[in-house]
Every structure is written in C-alpha cells, then in structure tokens.
Design a protein around this motif. Structure first.
Motif, PDB file in Angstrom:
ATOM      1  N   LEU A 268       0.796  -1.228   0.000  1.00  0.00           N
ATOM      2  CA  LEU A 268       0.000   0.000   0.000  1.00  0.00           C
ATOM      3  C   LEU A 268       0.829   1.280   0.000  1.00  0.00           C
ATOM      4  CD1 LEU A 268      -2.806  -0.932   2.584  1.00  0.00           C
ATOM      5  CD2 LEU A 268      -2.946  -0.953   0.094  1.00  0.00           C
ATOM      6  N   LYS A 269       2.068   1.228   0.440  1.00  0.00           N
ATOM      7  CA  LYS A 269       2.809   2.478   0.625  1.00  0.00           C
ATOM      8  C   LYS A 269       3.156   3.179  -0.693  1.00  0.00           C
ATOM      9  CE  LYS A 269       7.600   0.784   0.820  1.00  0.00           C
ATOM     10  NZ  LYS A 269       8.814   0.731   1.661  1.00  0.00           N
ATOM     11  N   SER A 270       3.044   2.470  -1.816  1.00  0.00           N
ATOM     12  CA  SER A 270       3.299   3.098  -3.118  1.00  0.00           C
ATOM     13  C   SER A 270       2.011   3.534  -3.815  1.00  0.00           C
ATOM     14  CB  SER A 270       4.068   2.129  -4.024  1.00  0.00           C
ATOM     15  OG  SER A 270       3.337   0.930  -4.215  1.00  0.00           O
ATOM     16  N   GLN A 271       0.866   3.425  -3.130  1.00  0.00           N
ATOM     17  CA  GLN A 271      -0.397   3.855  -3.729  1.00  0.00           C
ATOM     18  C   GLN A 271      -0.443   5.383  -3.845  1.00  0.00           C
ATOM     19  OE1 GLN A 271      -2.903   1.801  -4.891  1.00  0.00           O
ATOM     20  NE2 GLN A 271      -1.481   0.124  -4.516  1.00  0.00           N
ATOM     21  N   GLU A 272      -1.328   5.862  -4.745  1.00  0.00           N
ATOM     22  CA  GLU A 272      -1.377   7.293  -5.033  1.00  0.00           C
ATOM     23  C   GLU A 272      -1.768   8.128  -3.815  1.00  0.00           C
ATOM     24  OE1 GLU A 272      -2.656   4.955  -6.804  1.00  0.00           O
ATOM     25  OE2 GLU A 272      -1.867   5.099  -8.859  1.00  0.00           O
ATOM     26  N   TYR A 273      -2.719   7.633  -3.030  1.00  0.00           N
ATOM     27  CA  TYR A 273      -3.178   8.438  -1.894  1.00  0.00           C
ATOM     28  C   TYR A 273      -2.091   8.563  -0.829  1.00  0.00           C
ATOM     29  CZ  TYR A 273      -4.139   3.929   0.379  1.00  0.00           C
ATOM     30  OH  TYR A 273      -4.039   2.679   0.918  1.00  0.00           O
ATOM     31  N   VAL A 274      -1.237   7.559  -0.724  1.00  0.00           N
ATOM     32  CA  VAL A 274      -0.118   7.644   0.223  1.00  0.00           C
ATOM     33  C   VAL A 274       0.920   8.646  -0.288  1.00  0.00           C
ATOM     34  CG1 VAL A 274       1.716   6.360   1.380  1.00  0.00           C
ATOM     35  CG2 VAL A 274      -0.511   5.296   1.005  1.00  0.00           C
ATOM     36  N   LEU A 275       1.222   8.579  -1.586  1.00  0.00           N
ATOM     37  CA  LEU A 275       2.175   9.534  -2.165  1.00  0.00           C
ATOM     38  C   LEU A 275       1.646  10.951  -2.077  1.00  0.00           C
ATOM     39  CD1 LEU A 275       3.244   7.523  -5.359  1.00  0.00           C
ATOM     40  CD2 LEU A 275       4.478   7.735  -3.197  1.00  0.00           C
ATOM     41  N   ALA A 276       0.327  11.104  -2.249  1.00  0.00           N
ATOM     42  CA  ALA A 276      -0.262  12.435  -2.141  1.00  0.00           C
ATOM     43  C   ALA A 276      -0.145  12.969  -0.714  1.00  0.00           C
ATOM     44  CB  ALA A 276      -1.727  12.389  -2.563  1.00  0.00           C
ATOM     45  N   ALA A 277      -0.373  12.113   0.266  1.00  0.00           N
ATOM     46  CA  ALA A 277      -0.258  12.544   1.668  1.00  0.00           C
ATOM     47  C   ALA A 277       1.167  12.954   2.002  1.00  0.00           C
ATOM     48  CB  ALA A 277      -0.722  11.420   2.588  1.00  0.00           C
ATOM     49  N   ARG A 278       2.143  12.218   1.506  1.00  0.00           N
ATOM     50  CA  ARG A 278       3.541  12.569   1.779  1.00  0.00           C
ATOM     51  C   ARG A 278       3.937  13.848   1.034  1.00  0.00           C
ATOM     52  NH1 ARG A 278       7.105   7.093   1.605  1.00  0.00           N
ATOM     53  NH2 ARG A 278       8.555   8.506   2.668  1.00  0.00           N
ATOM     54  N   THR A 279       3.369  14.034  -0.155  1.00  0.00           N
ATOM     55  CA  THR A 279       3.652  15.254  -0.909  1.00  0.00           C
ATOM     56  C   THR A 279       3.113  16.482  -0.193  1.00  0.00           C
ATOM     57  OG1 THR A 279       3.554  14.003  -2.982  1.00  0.00           O
ATOM     58  CG2 THR A 279       3.371  16.397  -3.134  1.00  0.00           C
ATOM     59  N   LEU A 280       1.965  16.327   0.484  1.00  0.00           N
ATOM     60  CA  LEU A 280       1.358  17.437   1.219  1.00  0.00           C
ATOM     61  C   LEU A 280       2.066  17.718   2.532  1.00  0.00           C
ATOM     62  CD1 LEU A 280      -2.409  16.657   0.584  1.00  0.00           C
ATOM     63  CD2 LEU A 280      -1.060  18.505  -0.422  1.00  0.00           C
ATOM     64  N   GLY A 281       3.108  16.951   2.816  1.00  0.00           N
ATOM     65  CA  GLY A 281       3.922  17.237   3.996  1.00  0.00           C
ATOM     66  C   GLY A 281       3.516  16.545   5.268  1.00  0.00           C
ATOM     67  N   GLN A 282       2.613  15.538   5.168  1.00  0.00           N
ATOM     68  CA  GLN A 282       2.229  14.820   6.385  1.00  0.00           C
ATOM     69  C   GLN A 282       3.393  13.972   6.897  1.00  0.00           C
ATOM     70  OE1 GLN A 282      -1.370  12.587   5.995  1.00  0.00           O
ATOM     71  NE2 GLN A 282      -2.662  14.392   5.791  1.00  0.00           N
ATOM     72  N   SER A 283       3.499  13.888   8.203  1.00  0.00           N
ATOM     73  CA  SER A 283       4.589  13.122   8.817  1.00  0.00           C
ATOM     74  C   SER A 283       4.391  11.639   8.574  1.00  0.00           C
ATOM     75  CB  SER A 283       4.650  13.403  10.316  1.00  0.00           C
ATOM     76  OG  SER A 283       3.457  12.955  10.952  1.00  0.00           O
ATOM     77  N   ASN A 284       5.490  10.894   8.740  1.00  0.00           N
ATOM     78  CA  ASN A 284       5.408   9.439   8.566  1.00  0.00           C
ATOM     79  C   ASN A 284       4.401   8.816   9.523  1.00  0.00           C
ATOM     80  OD1 ASN A 284       7.344   9.546   6.554  1.00  0.00           O
ATOM     81  ND2 ASN A 284       9.052   9.175   7.951  1.00  0.00           N
ATOM     82  N   TRP A 285       4.359   9.332  10.758  1.00  0.00           N
ATOM     83  CA  TRP A 285       3.439   8.796  11.753  1.00  0.00           C
ATOM     84  C   TRP A 285       1.993   8.965  11.303  1.00  0.00           C
ATOM     85  CZ3 TRP A 285       2.854   5.659  15.634  1.00  0.00           C
ATOM     86  CH2 TRP A 285       1.775   5.817  16.507  1.00  0.00           C
TER      87      TRP A 285
END
Length: 381
Positions: A268-285
């Motif tokens: 799941l970590k390579s899914q689009e919604y995960v990449l979008a969340a990381r792009t928006l600056g959300q922390s790993n936690w």
C-alpha cells in the motif's frame, strides 16, 4: 429521407421532446461505505452471528457463573468427592444425565458374580444400587448397575450442577473460574501481540531498506524458537502461572501479525493516496496511522480473531502437561487434565471442560471466517 423532403414537413408536426431523466444513470441501491458493506455481509452470516451470541453468553457466565451457587473454588470436602451432575427439574429426564446417578455395566461368569462386581465397585451400598440384567446366560453374564450416590450419602437436598472433582470441589464453580482465567490469558496475549506485531511490521514495511532487513532477520530468529522452549525457560525465572504463560505467548506470538502487516504495508505504501499525503507534507506517523493502518484494519482484526483461540489452546496444553496454571487455581487445561485422569470411572469430569473449550475454539474460528468474508469485497453482493 433527403434534406428536401425534411424541409417539406409542416412545422406543426414538429413537437419538441421534453427532457427525461436518464434512467441508466439512476442508482439502483443506496450508496454504502466499505465498513457498511462489511457489517451487512457479516450480519448475513448466521453461523458467525450465532458464534458471537454463544461467546457473549460464555463471557457473561465466566463473570457471574461462580457466584450462582454457594460453593467456593477451593471449598474441599472429601465426603462429597466425585459426585455426578445433578440439576433440579432436569434430574427427572434420565437420558440427559443430570439425575445424580452413576451407572456402568459389569460382567461375570454368572449374574450373581456380575452383581457382586457392581456392589464392590460402588462401596457395597446394596440398598442404593439398582441392578438390571442385560445378559443372564451362564459364562458371560452382564448386568447394568445404577448407583444413587446422593441418596447413599444422605444428600437428597443438595445439587452439584456439574458434579464434583476428586477433592469434593464444585465443578460448576471451577469450570467458569477456569474459563475466566483462560479467556483472560488469551485476550491479554492477543492484545499485546496485536500492539507489538502491528507496530513492528508497520515500521519495517514503511521504512524498508536496511531497517526492514535488520528487523526481519531479528523476527526470523524469534520465529525459530519454539514456544515450549520459551515457557520452559520462563519456569527457571518465574513461577508457573498467568504471568509466565502471557510472557511466553507474547515473546513469539506477535511474529505472525508482524509479517502480515509488513506485507500489506509494502503493497500500500506506493499507492497514489499515500504519495499524495507525503507530498502534502504529512509526517510518517500520520501517514501510517491515518492512511495505511485503516486500510489494513480488516486483516488485523481477522488475524487477531484467529490468534485468540490459538492462545486458549496453548494455555490449555501447558496446563494439561503441568507447565501452566497450577492447583488449586483452575483453568480449562487443568480441569481437562483432572478429568483425563478419571476418564474411565468418572467421564463427566472431562466432558464439561472439553465441550466448553471446543465451543470457544469453534466460535472464535467461525467469527474469524465471517469477518474474513465480510472484509473481502469479492464476497459482497
């Protein structure tokens, strides 16, 4: 029809069509979320629902069952040892086996010899033994003896709903106290394994690389250690009991959960919604707790439901071989062990705890199967 013919059509005949709703775009069923669909599918599973009801009843009885009569867990009285089950009202229905009598068949060369064998077996209480001749032929006579032990011991007004053990302790009280202990150990071990396994597998799968390699090598070492070896080591430092069993179950019990969570996180970590969340600056936690774990919650719940009966069986096994709960404390394993020692003469001591632990194991597995089907989108209709 060509254009000239079209132009010759009177305009009065041309009536504009009223717009109609496109029925092909209508939603034929109400929109539901994934969890709503899962709940709907689970509620359709009759076996799973029946198992939930049965488990709730068992849990409630483990809480209130020991206080339903006046006998305590450790209340010993050898004068009432090995009393069979006797229940008011049900004692009048002989085939149910709750009439407070002991019965068996005895053989001999003659009917008299077979009868004497029956009298000797039941302490020569001839006045309270009913003899039924099954085979009266010479050389192979057989009789059935029914011993009214409650009358013989002047206990006509007493009732032991599930009988007593070899020390005269009430089996009803000890059965539900033992169930309480077994469920407590199973739930504690499952909860700890859930917390450790999800955290460990989530971190390994999310960060990957060297972190994943190191963590997985540690996990593989732990997987290679048998639980029985761990519990034996625990005996060297801790006394047999709930603490040692929970520690033994916890040390390696979380490894299966960790592997499952790691595999799902890697997918799941390579899914689009995960990449979008990381792009928006959300922390790993936040990415792990808000996006990844909710999407694998179904698998986590299902695996936990299967871990609980495994923990119950492991505790019962340890108590059965004498490495778990020690007397006078009771668990389903100790009760089964005690019943096994008296199986030939007093089988009811084994029946009740064996039936109860079987019901618990089957109920948890049926609930797990129901949840697995409920969380599978392919099963939804």
């Amino acid at each position: 029809m060509d254009n000239n013919q079209t132009n010759n059509i009177p305009k009065e005949l041309l009536v504009p069509m009223k717009p109609k709703e496109d029925t092909s775009e209508k939603i034929s069923a109400p929109s539901r979320t994934f969890l709503q669909n899962a709940r709907r599918a689970f509620l359709k599973n009759k076996l799973a629902l029946f198992s939930v009801v049965a488990l709730v009843i068992i849990i409630i009885m483990s809480a209130i069952g020991p206080s339903m009569n006046e006998y305590g867990q450790d209340e010993q009285d050898l004068t009432r040892a090995k009393m069979p089950a006797r229940v008011p009202v049900l004692e009048n229905i002989s085939w149910l086996g709750f009439n407070g009598t002991l019965s068996d068949t005895f053989e001999g060369q003659t009917v008299e010899q077979a009868t004497n064998n029956a009298y000797a077996r039941y302490d020569n209480q001839e006045d309270f033994i009913e003899i039924e001749v099954l085979n009266g032929s010479e050389g192979s006579a057989e009789v059935k003896a029914t011993y009214n032990i409650y009358d013989a011991k002047d206990m006509e007004d007493q009732y032991f709903w599930l009988g007593t053990d070899t020390l005269g302790r009430d089996q009803w009280t000890r059965l539900w106290l033992g169930t309480r202990v077994s469920l407590l150990i199973a739930f504690i071990a499952a909860f700890i394994s859930l917390a450790i396994g999800v955290a460990y597998g989530g971190i390994a799968g999310f960060y990957g690389g060297k972190v994943d390699n190191v963590m997985m090598r540690i996990l593989e070492v732990l997987v290679g250690i048998p639980n029985l070896v761990i519990i034996l080591l625990m005996m060297l430092f801790l006394k047999p009991g709930i603490t040692s069993i929970v520690i033994a179950l916890t040390i390696t019990g979380w490894t299966g959960m960790a592997r499952i969570v790691r595999g799902e996180i890697l997918k799941l970590k390579s899914q689009e919604y995960v990449l979008a969340a990381r792009t928006l600056g959300q922390s790993n936690w936040k990415v792990i707790t808000k996006h990844l774990l909710p999407n694998i919650s179904g698998i986590i719940i299902i695996n936990t439901m299967f871990n609980i009966p495994d923990a119950i069986f492991f505790e019962a096994f340890l108590s059965f071989i004498g490495l778990g709960i020690t007397p006078p404390d009771a668990s389903l394993g100790t009760l089964i062990n005690n019943g096994f020692d008296n199986l030939l003469l007093y089988p009811y001591m084994l029946w009740f705890p064996a039936i109860l632990i079987s019901l618990i194991m089957i109920a948890f597995n049926l609930i797990g199967d129901g949840l697995r089907d409920a969380f599978d989108p392919k099963m939804h209709k």
